[in-house]
Design an enzyme around this catalytic site. Structure first.
Site: not given
Ligand code: ADP
Ligand code: AMP
Length: 214
Positions: A13, A127, A160
């Site tokens: 995302k 990641r 993270r």
């Molecule tokens: P989210 O915001 O949904 O938690 P991220 O954008 O941080 O996910 O992506 C999670 C991990 O996967 C990161 O290390 C990112 O670089 C990698 N990633 C994102 N999109 C892809 C893809 N299409 N294929 C492989 N790896 C991806």
């Molecule tokens: P993210 O960076 O989106 O993966 O979010 C990391 C963490 O932040 C999640 O696992 C939750 O603990 C908290 N968080 C982020 N967005 C929300 C939301 N909209 N509602 C509740 N918790 C959130």
């Protein structure tokens, strides 16, 4: 244009939201990034949020809604935004719909980045995130030009705390129980679009652009 990104933690995302923000010149709003910035700065909000985040649980709706409503009030939201990680519960989605409706407004798209749980677990291990600017990389799939250094701001990349395997599994369970129901919610609203998030980053983006330009 007002867009919500849906998908499991690690579905991509944030990666896609940043690309959308750059292409369509709208702000990328990540509640996770805002919480992490607050933790880094040691604010009261950060202290409250950290306890939930470290356990892989959601931060309570009340705290999250207060934070996001403040963010929507900023001038840069006038032309829309791409939301990443919000809403994450039906209550948050309903609050968002109600707050937009008050101004005769509505979301344009909810984009579900679909990735099976098995792939998510593989992705999370690699990641690497920049705490300074929210940049996200992957050691294999999306490596930074220089190991350990953010391409976007030169900040230090780190793992993270909530990306440890046990916490990832917990976050996936929380996703299925509390966030996945939003797919039905936005289907009923008539704005859900789904993309195959297992494709490489550039192809996922192409599919999203096709939807947004549709
Ligand atoms: P989210 O915001 O949904 O938690 P991220 O954008 O941080 O996910 O992506 C999670 C991990 O996967 C990161 O290390 C990112 O670089 C990698 N990633 C994102 N999109 C892809 C893809 N299409 N294929 C492989 N790896 C991806
Ligand atoms: P993210 O960076 O989106 O993966 O979010 C990391 C963490 O932040 C999640 O696992 C939750 O603990 C908290 N968080 C982020 N967005 C929300 C939301 N909209 N509602 C509740 N918790 C959130």
């Amino acid at each position: 244009m007002k867009i919500v990104m849906l998908g499991a933690p690690g579905a991509g995302k944030g990666t896609q939201a940043k690309m959308i923000a750059a292409r369509y010149e709208i702000p990328h709003i990540s509640t996770g990034d805002i919480f992490r910035a607050n933790i880094k700065e040691g604010t009261e909000l950060g202290k409250k949020a950290k306890a939930f985040m470290d356990q892989g649980l959601l931060v309570p709706d009340e705290l999250t809604l207060e934070l996001i409503m403040d963010r929507f009030a900023k001038d840069d939201c006038a032309n829309g935004y791409v939301l990443d990680g919000f809403p994450r519960t039906i209550a948050q989605a309903e609050a968002l719909t109600a707050s937009l409706r008050k101004n005769g407004d509505a979301l344009d798209y909810a984009i579900d980045v679909d990735v099976p749980d098995e792939d998510i677990v593989k992705r999370m291990g690699g990641r690497r995130a920049c705490l300074a600017c929210g940049g996200t990389f992957h050691i294999l799939f999306n490596p930074p030009k220089k190991e350990g250094v953010c391409d976007l701001c030169g900040g230090e990349l780190s793992i993270r705390k909530d990306d440890e395997p046990e916490t990832v599994q917990k976050r996936l369970n929380v996703y299925h129980a509390q966030t996945q129901p939003l797919i039905d919610y936005y289907t009923e609203e008539g704005i859900l679009k789904s993309v195959d998030g297992t494709q490489e980053v550039g192809k996922v983006f192409e599919d999203i652009v096709e939807i947004l330009n549709g």
